[in-house]
Scaffold this active site. Structure first.
Site, PDB file in Angstrom:
ATOM      1  CG  HIS A 114     -11.004  -7.209   5.726  1.00  0.00           C
ATOM      2  ND1 HIS A 114     -10.181  -7.771   6.668  1.00  0.00           N
ATOM      3  CD2 HIS A 114     -10.586  -7.697   4.537  1.00  0.00           C
ATOM      4  CE1 HIS A 114      -9.306  -8.566   6.075  1.00  0.00           C
ATOM      5  NE2 HIS A 114      -9.515  -8.528   4.785  1.00  0.00           N
TER       6      HIS A 114
ATOM      7  CD  GLU B 135      -1.763  -2.402   1.305  1.00  0.00           C
ATOM      8  OE1 GLU B 135      -0.645  -2.656   1.818  1.00  0.00           O
ATOM      9  OE2 GLU B 135      -2.588  -3.292   0.996  1.00  0.00           O
TER      10      GLU B 135
END
Length: 326
Positions: free
Chosen positions: A129, A60
């Protein structure tokens, strides 16, 4: 007009802007041939090719770092992070680089980029998540934070974000991705970043919310009106940075009662900032304390109890009763 889900509306916004502007490049994990973890970028790899729809390694910080460099050199990158909790890996690139570039360079450079991130609970996903981290980034000047709750707003706000000269964090509610359809114009249009949407007029109470809780709040407000004649005004912020303070204060001065409903944990949340702004600008309009209905101050819980953890009708009803009895 065409009936669309939020996924379809975002996909169409990306496609139409990529057709017009060759500087737009998508990058992220599995966004190419696979179409993304939620298939938001479906078909775009086939149409625009591997140089404009770039599959990246699982890294990321590299995704956002590359996007910052592209933006600074004249491109218009749209970076995708697969789930909100994974964005921590890219905090330095987002907060210390992208958000500060205009200020740091005295306005000689900007980072015109969009960071798309699915967020929120209600789909039985693990904790990292399902996070709602908007307040973490709202504390970083230089970032706009957009959080649509409908297909129409998703398309219009995303096009506005892609045309913005500064970095925009575009948070997409996973629970609503395919929850319903609504009519969305086929042609391009924008929804103003920083402008809230008054979903329902009311006289007795204002509820300020955004994202998935919008629909829980709408259901609750309808019941209070039909069963008890209580008129509740609903404001969907759509953008949490910058806040539409004008719309918030005008509503508070009219109804004199306020509840703020959001998924993120309560302490240090956007709700706290809104309560502070109301206290600064409209304290003497209030007939009762401001209440917040939010996620509890814990990490996101297991699937077995997430419906109790998230703002639900029972908790919102209790807050309404408490505010109106003051």
């Amino acid at each position: 007009m065409t009936m669309m889900t939020i996924v379809q509306a975002i996909n169409q916004a990306l496609e139409s802007e990529m057709e017009k502007d060759e500087r737009i490049i998508l990058l992220g994990e599995d966004i190419g041939k696979n179409g993304g973890v939620f298939r938001v970028t479906d078909r775009l790899f086939e149409k625009f090719g591997e140089r404009r729809v770039v599959d990246t390694p699982i890294a990321e910080s590299a995704i956002i770092g590359a996007a910052v460099g592209m933006a600074a050199r004249g491109l218009r990158p749209i970076a995708e992070i697969q789930f909100m909790g994974f964005v921590f890996e890219a905090m330095d690139q987002l907060v210390a680089q992208a958000a500060r570039l205009r200020f740091r360079s005295g306005g000689t450079q900007t980072a015109p980029m969009v960071i798309r991130v699915p967020y929120g609970g209600g789909i039985r996903a693990p904790e990292l998540h399902s996070d709602s981290l908007e307040s973490v980034f709202a504390h970083s000047p230089g970032l706009k934070i957009v959080m649509p709750s409908s297909p129409y707003d998703a398309k219009g706000l995303l096009i506005a974000a892609m045309r913005d000269p500064d970095p925009v964090l575009f948070l997409e509610p996973m629970k609503l991705y395919r929850a319903f359809q609504e009519e969305v114009p086929e042609e391009e249009y924008t929804v103003e970043i920083g402008k809230a949407n008054k979903l329902r007029e009311g006289e007795d109470l204002t509820i300020i919310t955004w994202g998935p809780p919008v629909y829980t709040v709408k259901a609750v407000a309808e019941k209070w009106w039909t069963e008890k004649g209580v008129s509740i005004e609903i404001i969907d912020l759509r953008t949490v940075a910058p806040l539409d303070i004008e719309t918030i204060i005008a509503s508070v001065e009219k109804t004199e009662h306020v509840i703020i409903v959001h998924e993120a944990v309560k302490t240090g949340g956007i709700g706290a900032e809104i309560a502070a702004v109301i206290s600064e600008k409209a304290l003497y309009s209030l007939a009762a304390p401001i209440l917040r209905v939010a996620g509890y101050d814990t990490p996101y819980p297991t699937a077995m109890v997430e419906e109790e953890w998230l703002p639900n009708e029972k908790r919102i009803n209790a807050a309404i009763t408490a505010v109106l009895e003051e």
